[in-house]
Design a protein around this motif. Structure first.
Motif, PDB file in Angstrom:
ATOM      1  N   PHE A  80       0.854  -1.183   0.000  1.00 29.28           N
ATOM      2  CA  PHE A  80       0.000   0.000   0.000  1.00 29.28           C
ATOM      3  C   PHE A  80       0.889   1.231   0.000  1.00 29.28           C
ATOM      4  N   HIS A  84      -2.746   5.788   0.855  1.00 25.49           N
ATOM      5  CA  HIS A  84      -3.685   4.772   1.312  1.00 25.49           C
ATOM      6  C   HIS A  84      -3.617   4.616   2.830  1.00 25.49           C
ATOM      7  N   TYR A  87      -5.307   7.564   4.494  1.00 23.77           N
ATOM      8  CA  TYR A  87      -6.769   7.439   4.408  1.00 23.77           C
ATOM      9  C   TYR A  87      -7.288   6.418   5.417  1.00 23.77           C
ATOM     10  N   GLN A  88      -6.596   5.293   5.556  1.00 27.69           N
ATOM     11  CA  GLN A  88      -7.041   4.248   6.477  1.00 27.69           C
ATOM     12  C   GLN A  88      -6.958   4.705   7.934  1.00 27.69           C
ATOM     13  N   ASP A 241      -5.308  -3.307   7.612  1.00 27.02           N
ATOM     14  CA  ASP A 241      -4.051  -3.363   6.849  1.00 27.02           C
ATOM     15  C   ASP A 241      -2.950  -4.052   7.653  1.00 27.02           C
TER      16      ASP A 241
END
Length: 284
Positions: A80, A84, A87-88, A241
């Motif tokens: 990732f 990303h 954002y997570q 993640d």
């Protein structure tokens, strides 16, 4: 005539200074020391009686340090990107914020009913007993319980985390409401104020600083829980993640990157909380 000698007595008699004897060994201290000693003995015995399967501790320690070095000093992006991950992190913060807001709104109502100086003692005992039971069960178990009905995902995580947040904040809010001087409530009742006027004119304003402080503390807890729920319940966010990097990709360096993201957010939350508490104290 002989004058008799008049002996003047002091206006006050000096009493010998009394030494206050402090008992160093009371029943409570003896019980605490015996408990700690028993726990220490059980811990040593447990480590002694483990079946280590012929593990070489030297090699195990070296392997652990090597993993930590790779995790924190060789962290990288692979599956990732930075955008990303950013954002997570916000997804996880949103999950924590949502559950905290829901929990705080419900907890204000239940906290008013749980305060002994505002309602009857029977109602207060019932509500405090229920929330104590809810609080005793870990959040992950509540999420898994609600996952049976709603399925694994963000819905079950929000319901379970809100459920536990309500029980936590009800205790904090009710205790802050109970610290209000009873004379203030009696004065408002004597002036003809109804229940809701007492709540909004005396109870809430006097407890607002504590309520904000406890709510933000719960928000910090919910952020940490949201990370775990992202992995355990599939709620998404940076926790999911981390779960993918550790269990599917088996990339320990990527776990280090995610850990740095979580640590940075936790530090920012702590700094913001410290400044907020400082401002609230100055205004108070």
């Amino acid at each position: 005539m002989h004058k008799q000698a008049v002996t003047e007595e002091p206006l006050y008699k000096q009493e010998p200074s009394k030494r206050i004897k402090i008992k160093t060994l009371t029943k409570s201290t003896v019980v605490i020391r015996i408990t700690l000693l028993a726990l220490a003995i059980l811990t040593v015995y447990a480590f002694y009686s483990f079946d280590y399967k012929e593990i070489d501790f030297g090699e195990a320690m070296l392997a652990t340090f090597a993993n930590l070095k790779a995790m924190f000093f060789e962290a990288h992006f692979k599956h990732f990107t930075f955008t990303h991950a950013f954002y997570q992190v916000f997804v996880t913060l949103g999950l924590a914020f949502l559950t905290t807001i829901f929990g705080a709104i419900i907890a204000v109502v239940l906290g008013l009913l749980a305060a002994e100086n505002l309602t009857s003692k029977r109602v207060s005992v019932v509500i405090k007993g229920i929330v104590a039971f809810i609080r005793a069960v870990p959040t992950v178990l509540w999420v898994l319980i609600f996952a049976v009905a709603a399925g694994l995902g963000s819905v079950a995580a929000v319901i379970g985390m809100t459920f536990h947040s309500v029980s936590y904040l009800v205790k904090a809010y009710s205790e802050s409401f109970e610290e209000l001087d009873s004379g203030v409530i009696e004065a408002l009742q004597a002036s003809g104020a109804n229940f809701w006027q007492i709540i909004f004119q005396a109870v809430i304003p006097s407890s607002l600083t504590y309520m904000i402080s406890w709510t933000f503390l719960r928000f910090e807890i919910n952020f940490a829980v949201a990370v775990a729920m992202g992995a355990a319940a599939g709620a998404g966010g940076i926790g999911f993640d981390m779960f993918m990097a550790s269990n599917f990709y088996l990339d320990i360096r990527e776990i280090g990157t995610i850990t740095f993201f979580i640590l940075a957010v936790a530090i920012l939350l702590e700094v913001f909380a410290t400044r907020l508490k400082r401002k609230l104290r100055v205004k108070g």
